[in-house]
Design a protein around this motif. Structure first.
Motif, short mmCIF file in Angstrom:
data_model
loop_
_atom_site.label_atom_id
_atom_site.label_comp_id
_atom_site.label_asym_id
_atom_site.label_seq_id
_atom_site.Cartn_x
_atom_site.Cartn_y
_atom_site.Cartn_z
N SER A 36 -34.64 -28.83 -10.80
CA SER A 36 -33.81 -30.03 -10.71
C SER A 36 -32.53 -29.75 -9.94
N PRO A 37 -32.62 -29.66 -8.60
CA PRO A 37 -31.40 -29.46 -7.82
C PRO A 37 -30.40 -30.58 -8.11
N PRO A 38 -29.12 -30.26 -8.19
CA PRO A 38 -28.12 -31.29 -8.52
C PRO A 38 -28.23 -32.55 -7.67
N ALA A 39 -28.54 -32.40 -6.40
CA ALA A 39 -28.61 -33.56 -5.51
C ALA A 39 -29.78 -34.48 -5.83
N SER A 40 -30.76 -33.97 -6.59
CA SER A 40 -31.96 -34.77 -6.88
C SER A 40 -31.91 -35.44 -8.25
N ARG A 41 -30.85 -35.22 -9.02
CA ARG A 41 -30.86 -35.67 -10.42
C ARG A 41 -30.90 -37.18 -10.56
N ALA A 42 -30.25 -37.90 -9.66
CA ALA A 42 -30.31 -39.37 -9.73
C ALA A 42 -31.73 -39.86 -9.48
N LEU A 43 -32.43 -39.25 -8.53
CA LEU A 43 -33.81 -39.63 -8.25
C LEU A 43 -34.72 -39.27 -9.43
N HIS A 44 -34.47 -38.11 -10.03
CA HIS A 44 -35.27 -37.74 -11.20
C HIS A 44 -35.03 -38.71 -12.36
N ALA B 173 -41.49 -26.10 -18.25
CA ALA B 173 -40.33 -25.52 -17.57
C ALA B 173 -40.13 -24.06 -17.97
N LEU B 174 -40.24 -23.75 -19.25
CA LEU B 174 -40.08 -22.37 -19.73
C LEU B 174 -41.13 -21.46 -19.09
N ASN B 175 -42.36 -21.92 -19.06
CA ASN B 175 -43.44 -21.11 -18.49
C ASN B 175 -43.26 -20.93 -16.99
N TYR B 176 -42.87 -21.99 -16.30
CA TYR B 176 -42.65 -21.92 -14.86
C TYR B 176 -41.53 -20.94 -14.52
N LYS B 177 -40.47 -20.96 -15.32
CA LYS B 177 -39.34 -20.08 -15.06
C LYS B 177 -39.57 -18.66 -15.59
N LYS B 178 -40.70 -18.44 -16.25
CA LYS B 178 -41.08 -17.12 -16.78
C LYS B 178 -40.03 -16.58 -17.75
N LEU B 179 -39.59 -17.46 -18.64
CA LEU B 179 -38.65 -17.07 -19.68
C LEU B 179 -39.42 -16.78 -20.96
N SER B 180 -39.16 -15.65 -21.59
CA SER B 180 -39.86 -15.34 -22.83
C SER B 180 -39.28 -16.20 -23.96
N PRO C 246 -25.02 -18.52 -29.71
CA PRO C 246 -26.29 -19.13 -29.31
C PRO C 246 -26.09 -20.54 -28.78
N ALA C 247 -26.93 -20.91 -27.81
CA ALA C 247 -26.93 -22.28 -27.31
C ALA C 247 -27.89 -23.10 -28.16
N LEU C 248 -27.43 -24.27 -28.61
CA LEU C 248 -28.21 -25.16 -29.47
C LEU C 248 -28.35 -26.49 -28.75
N LEU C 249 -29.56 -26.85 -28.39
CA LEU C 249 -29.76 -28.02 -27.54
C LEU C 249 -30.87 -28.92 -28.06
N SER C 250 -30.75 -30.20 -27.74
CA SER C 250 -31.80 -31.17 -28.04
C SER C 250 -32.00 -32.07 -26.83
N ASP C 251 -33.14 -32.75 -26.78
CA ASP C 251 -33.50 -33.68 -25.71
C ASP C 251 -34.00 -32.92 -24.49
N SER C 252 -35.16 -33.33 -23.98
CA SER C 252 -35.88 -32.53 -22.99
C SER C 252 -35.12 -32.32 -21.67
N THR C 253 -34.59 -33.39 -21.08
CA THR C 253 -33.93 -33.22 -19.78
C THR C 253 -32.67 -32.36 -19.88
N PRO C 254 -31.76 -32.60 -20.84
CA PRO C 254 -30.61 -31.68 -20.98
C PRO C 254 -31.02 -30.24 -21.22
N ILE C 255 -32.12 -30.02 -21.94
CA ILE C 255 -32.59 -28.65 -22.16
C ILE C 255 -32.98 -28.01 -20.83
N ILE C 256 -33.75 -28.74 -20.03
CA ILE C 256 -34.19 -28.19 -18.74
C ILE C 256 -33.00 -27.96 -17.81
#
Length: 255
Positions: free
Chosen positions: A109-117, A29-36, A82-92
């Motif tokens: 992860s568009p909001p409308a798709s979260r139940a399907l995800h 996700a980080l690489n896809y979003k091009k976040l350093s 700073p934001a401090l997060l754990s767990d993969s889906t909440p991080i994304i």
């Protein structure tokens, strides 16, 4: 590349790359979003101590109520505080909210798709991830750092009441277990074919949360068990998963 000051906490191995499916999920996700970002390597033995020292919240609690700390975890020092997060889906989901792509078609992860995800993640967790230990436990053990091997053996043997070597299936039982896992991939391939998207990924050529989940798992196969799990997966579904991984390759850098 968006100039951000993000630290991803990941687990080192004896390989030049990590193999945790869940940390790969966030890395994709980080690489896809091009976040350093930078990686802070934390052995499993030290996860609780390091997370507590940084103020990162636990992901769950043990049966006795003790907080349970796992990776991935993420510290975003771009924001104040700073934001401090754990767990993969909440991080994304945090990354999506905080650093949305101007092109809405690139949303992970568009909001409308979260139940399907959530349903997809449950399927993968139950039908694939939960089935891997009997055919990959010794591969996993061998690729952990020396300190983490001790921790992994002690924790896993306590959970199963058997030595690691006795958890691993052999012979006909092993092949039957792999056939069960193959069936789960058959189902995924049929779903993706029904989607009729132009491209190998779930939504075509753009990454989605489902791709981060499945891609992280396939990267674990490739690095943990290249001579068995990866050979099997790439032979299934007419080479679908080889093509799928080729489509993901551009987002697999380790920063």
């Amino acid at each position: 590349m968006t100039a951000t000051n993000i630290t991803l906490l990941d687990i080192p191995t004896v390989l030049p790359v990590p193999f945790s499916p869940n940390t790969w999920k966030v890395r994709l996700a980080l690489n896809y979003k091009k976040l350093s970002y930078q990686t802070q390597w934390v052995e499993t033995t030290d996860i609780a101590t390091v997370c507590k020292s940084l103020g990162i919240p636990p992901t769950s609690a043990l049966p006795d109520g003790t907080p349970k700390y796992t990776l991935p975890a993420l510290v975003d020092n771009t924001t104040t505080p700073p934001a401090l997060l754990s767990d993969s889906t909440p991080i994304i989901e945090y990354l999506e909210r905080t650093y949305p792509d101007p092109d809405s078609s690139r949303a992970l992860s568009p909001p409308a798709s979260r139940a399907l995800h959530a349903l997809f993640e449950y399927h993968v967790a139950q039908s694939i991830t939960a089935q891997l230990l009997p055919v990959m436990v010794m591969h996993m053990f061998d690729r952990k750092t020396p300190r983490d091997r001790i921790h992994f053996r002690r924790r896993t043997e306590a959970a199963f009441g058997r030595k690691l070597e006795d958890i691993e299936l052999r012979g006909k039982e092993r092949e039957e277990h792999w056939k069960k896992i193959e069936g789960a991939f058959d189902l995924l391939a049929s779903f993706m074919q029904a989607g009729s998207c132009a491209g190998e990924l779930f939504t075509g050529s753009n990454l989605s949360l489902a791709d981060c989940t499945l891609g992280g798992l396939l990267l674990a196969f490739r690095y943990v068990s290249p001579d068995e799990a990866w050979v099997k997966v790439t032979s299934w579904n007419d080479g679908k998963w080889t093509r799928y991984m080729a489509a993901l390759e551009k987002w697999t850098a380790v920063e």
